[in-house]
Design an enzyme around this catalytic site. Structure first.
Site, PDB file in Angstrom:
ATOM      1  N   ARG A  64      23.206  10.507 -38.784  1.00 22.30           N
ATOM      2  CA  ARG A  64      23.662  10.514 -40.181  1.00 22.30           C
ATOM      3  C   ARG A  64      22.511  10.332 -41.166  1.00 22.30           C
ATOM      4  O   ARG A  64      22.647  10.656 -42.337  1.00 22.30           O
ATOM      5  CB  ARG A  64      24.767   9.490 -40.394  1.00 22.30           C
ATOM      6  CG  ARG A  64      26.053   9.905 -39.658  1.00 22.30           C
ATOM      7  CD  ARG A  64      27.185   8.958 -39.854  1.00 22.30           C
ATOM      8  NE  ARG A  64      26.806   7.618 -39.424  1.00 22.30           N
ATOM      9  CZ  ARG A  64      27.616   6.584 -39.426  1.00 22.30           C
ATOM     10  NH1 ARG A  64      28.845   6.711 -39.842  1.00 22.30           N
ATOM     11  NH2 ARG A  64      27.197   5.404 -39.017  1.00 22.30           N
ATOM     12  N   GLU A  74      20.534  -5.624 -27.892  1.00 22.36           N
ATOM     13  CA  GLU A  74      21.091  -6.897 -27.454  1.00 22.36           C
ATOM     14  C   GLU A  74      21.134  -6.975 -25.929  1.00 22.36           C
ATOM     15  O   GLU A  74      20.812  -7.998 -25.335  1.00 22.36           O
ATOM     16  CB  GLU A  74      22.490  -7.082 -28.046  1.00 22.36           C
ATOM     17  CG  GLU A  74      23.072  -8.449 -27.778  1.00 22.36           C
ATOM     18  CD  GLU A  74      24.397  -8.667 -28.461  1.00 22.36           C
ATOM     19  OE1 GLU A  74      24.980  -9.730 -28.242  1.00 22.36           O
ATOM     20  OE2 GLU A  74      24.859  -7.776 -29.199  1.00 22.36           O
TER      21      GLU A  74
END
Length: 175
Positions: free
Chosen positions: A62, A99
């Site tokens: 995007r 993460e």
């Protein structure tokens, strides 16, 4: 930069997407409105008008949408940065921590020269990992980074703190 109320009203929150508990911020209503799309591009380009930007990097996928509009407004070239294996030519890459695990972004080896002045753009800054990795990728070329431009910041995730100190960061909408 203060959050733009006109743009913020166009952001749709989609609960439980892509999984339960996530409140997804959908920018597609803003992208579908020509006046808001132009407003967003103008707001994000304005702080960099006098910075001598020669290339705008848009982060997959995007970041390509407004990134090309920013490049147009800044009279600069556009460089796509993509996930590993998506570009057809010789690439430079950087791996960065997530993460749980790692990811890789790449750009064409000849996309950025040492004398370029770069604006890094993505639609959203969340945890900041990809944007910080993009900075590392650019710095490896010797080019100067003029700053970052994001349409939307998810402030509760504190992604801005992962960006390099002293590099300007402009955001149109803060949630």
């Amino acid at each position: 930069m203060a959050s733009d109320a006109f743009l913020a009203r166009a952001i749709r929150t989609v609960p439980d997407f892509p999984k339960p508990g996530i409140q997804f911020k959908d920018v597609t209503p803003l992208l579908g409105n020509v006046d808001l799309l132009r407003r967003a591009a103008d707001l994000l380009a304005a702080p960099y008008q006098a910075q001598g930007v020669t290339k705008v990097i848009g982060i997959e996928s995007r970041g390509f949408i407004l990134g090309t509009m920013l490049a147009d407004r800044l009279e600069a070239g556009f460089v796509p940065v993509r996930k590993q294996g998506k570009l057809p030519y010789t690439v430079v890459r950087t791996e960065y921590a997530l993460e749980y695990g790692t990811d890789v972004i790449e750009m064409h080896v000849d996309a950025v020269a040492s004398d370029d002045v770069i604006l890094i753009h993505d639609d959203v800054i969340a945890t900041g990992g990809t944007a910080a990795a993009c900075y590392d990728l650019v710095k490896g070329t010797g080019a100067k980074v003029a700053g970052y431009a994001f349409l939307l910041e998810l402030a509760f995730l504190s992604g801005r703190h992962r960006l390099p100190e002293g590099v300007p960061c402009h955001v149109a909408i803060v949630t």
